[in-house]
Every structure is written in C-alpha cells, then in structure tokens.
Design a protein around this motif. Sequence first.
Motif, PDB file in Angstrom:
ATOM      1  N   PRO A   1       0.834  -1.263   0.058  1.00 23.65           N
ATOM      2  CA  PRO A   1      -0.105   0.149   0.014  1.00 23.65           C
ATOM      3  C   PRO A   1       0.922   1.326   0.027  1.00 23.65           C
ATOM      4  N   GLU A   2       2.051   1.239   0.732  1.00 23.29           N
ATOM      5  CA  GLU A   2       2.726   2.322   0.941  1.00 23.29           C
ATOM      6  C   GLU A   2       3.365   2.710  -0.543  1.00 23.29           C
ATOM      7  N   MET A   3       3.872   1.591  -1.471  1.00 18.11           N
ATOM      8  CA  MET A   3       4.503   1.895  -2.571  1.00 18.11           C
ATOM      9  C   MET A   3       3.642   2.333  -3.512  1.00 18.11           C
ATOM     10  N   ALA A   4       2.538   1.800  -3.500  1.00 25.67           N
ATOM     11  CA  ALA A   4       1.610   2.177  -4.588  1.00 25.67           C
ATOM     12  C   ALA A   4       0.993   3.653  -4.458  1.00 25.67           C
ATOM     13  N   LEU A   5       0.983   4.154  -2.986  1.00 22.64           N
ATOM     14  CA  LEU A   5       0.657   5.645  -2.864  1.00 22.64           C
ATOM     15  C   LEU A   5       1.901   6.397  -3.219  1.00 22.64           C
ATOM     16  N   ARG A   6       3.221   5.858  -2.852  1.00 16.65           N
ATOM     17  CA  ARG A   6       4.365   6.753  -3.299  1.00 16.65           C
ATOM     18  C   ARG A   6       4.358   7.099  -4.625  1.00 16.65           C
ATOM     19  N   ARG A   7       4.140   5.815  -5.537  1.00 14.53           N
ATOM     20  CA  ARG A   7       4.204   6.067  -6.869  1.00 14.53           C
ATOM     21  C   ARG A   7       3.054   6.976  -7.517  1.00 14.53           C
ATOM     22  N   ARG A   8       1.976   6.835  -6.993  1.00 16.21           N
ATOM     23  CA  ARG A   8       1.002   7.811  -7.345  1.00 16.21           C
ATOM     24  C   ARG A   8       1.173   9.205  -7.220  1.00 16.21           C
ATOM     25  N   LEU A   9       1.892   9.444  -5.887  1.00 16.58           N
ATOM     26  CA  LEU A   9       2.283  10.871  -5.409  1.00 16.58           C
ATOM     27  C   LEU A   9       3.493  11.378  -6.409  1.00 16.58           C
ATOM     28  N   HIS A  10       4.375  10.453  -6.776  1.00 16.16           N
ATOM     29  CA  HIS A  10       5.502  10.757  -7.606  1.00 16.16           C
ATOM     30  C   HIS A  10       5.013  11.247  -8.988  1.00 16.16           C
ATOM     31  N   ALA A  11       4.127  10.352  -9.550  1.00 16.06           N
ATOM     32  CA  ALA A  11       3.530  10.716 -10.914  1.00 16.06           C
ATOM     33  C   ALA A  11       2.636  11.963 -10.883  1.00 16.06           C
ATOM     34  N   MET A  12       2.437  12.260  -9.627  1.00  9.91           N
ATOM     35  CA  MET A  12       1.796  13.655  -9.593  1.00  9.91           C
ATOM     36  C   MET A  12       2.796  14.827  -9.559  1.00  9.91           C
ATOM     37  N   GLY A  13       3.829  14.553  -9.424  1.00  9.02           N
ATOM     38  CA  GLY A  13       5.140  15.603  -9.420  1.00  9.02           C
ATOM     39  C   GLY A  13       5.183  15.996  -8.069  1.00  9.02           C
ATOM     40  N   LEU A  14       4.950  15.281  -6.945  1.00  7.98           N
ATOM     41  CA  LEU A  14       5.181  15.528  -5.627  1.00  7.98           C
ATOM     42  C   LEU A  14       6.555  14.873  -5.342  1.00  7.98           C
ATOM     43  N   ARG A  15       7.397  15.469  -4.641  1.00  8.03           N
ATOM     44  CA  ARG A  15       8.735  14.611  -4.027  1.00  8.03           C
ATOM     45  C   ARG A  15       8.652  14.873  -2.452  1.00  8.03           C
ATOM     46  N   TYR A  16       9.132  13.913  -1.972  1.00  9.61           N
ATOM     47  CA  TYR A  16       9.328  13.656  -0.448  1.00  9.61           C
ATOM     48  C   TYR A  16      10.183  12.665   0.005  1.00  9.61           C
TER      49      TYR A  16
END
Length: 170
Positions: free
Chosen positions: A37-52
């Motif tokens: 679940p964490e990896m799926a969320l991170r992939r989605r956030l990264h695709a949205m242009g967010l860096r973290y």
Amino acid sequence: MCNRWPVYHGSVMSGSWASSPAVRRVMQGNRSRDTKPEMALRRRLHAMGLRYRVCARPVVDLPRKVDIVFRPARVAVEVRGCFWHGCSEHGRVPSANRDFWAAKIARNVARDQDTCRRLTDAGWVLLVVWEHEDVAQAADRVAKVVRSRRDTIPPAAGRKPQLRTGNESC
C-alpha cells in the motif's frame, strides 16, 4: 551478555513471543517499510509531481519515523495496516495468543495517537492513509493538503524563501 535470539528446545521456542516457529517466520516476513500500500501511494504521488522523503523523522525530537514526509509543507503521511493499527473497519485480534495481540495493538494505537499529538504541536499535519483506502483518492487528498500548505508555511530559520512564478506544475 543478553541473548536477544530465541533458544530452541526441541520444537519449543523459549524467549520468543511467537506461538510457534511457523508463526515467528511469518511475522518476521512482515515489512516495516516499502509495503505494497505504501509503494502504491508513493508511485501515485511521484507521478503527480510531488517529491518527498521516505521513512524519515519529520521532527528532530520525535523518536520515530513516518512513512512519507513533505518537509517544506510540514505534512507527514502514515500508511497504516488495518491489523497492526487497529482499524475500526477491518482490524481484528487473532484467536491465538489473544492477550499478547490485544496489548500489542493497543500499544500501537497509543503510539499513533502520541505521534499525531507531537506532530500537531510542532505545526505539522499528519495524514493517515489506511491500507484499504483507494490509492487514487488517498493520493489526491495528500496532494491537495501538500499543495495548499506549501505556499502558506514560512521557510524554516536559515532558509531562503522560494520565489514562485505561478508557472510551476506543483
């Protein structure tokens, strides 16, 4: 010297909380980071242009790490598993070793509440994403909060404010 590892006496394991060697192997396989679940969320956030930052300590005096950290916006995201964090919808206590698990989950919930309080006191927003939530909806919720806070939070001491031209995509 303290022996941290369990000692096997025949098929019985002493010094371990696990009810059997098979249970112990299964529990050792559970990850504390980089879960599905964490990896799926991170992939989605990264695709949205967010860096973290990943698995980072958002506040120096916080004795624990958070799954996803957006430092400039002061937003922390925890991706919680229903079993480990006592989800009101899907959480359950196993029938084997019931007392141990009830106490363990209660400690996890108390730690989660303490983390939320400490981050809030430090001026952070903690967003909780449960493993059963829709990833797209959760990512949209996180992105909305990060983007709304990014431009309203003053820079930390010693850092120059970033100039925004309005042409940035995120």
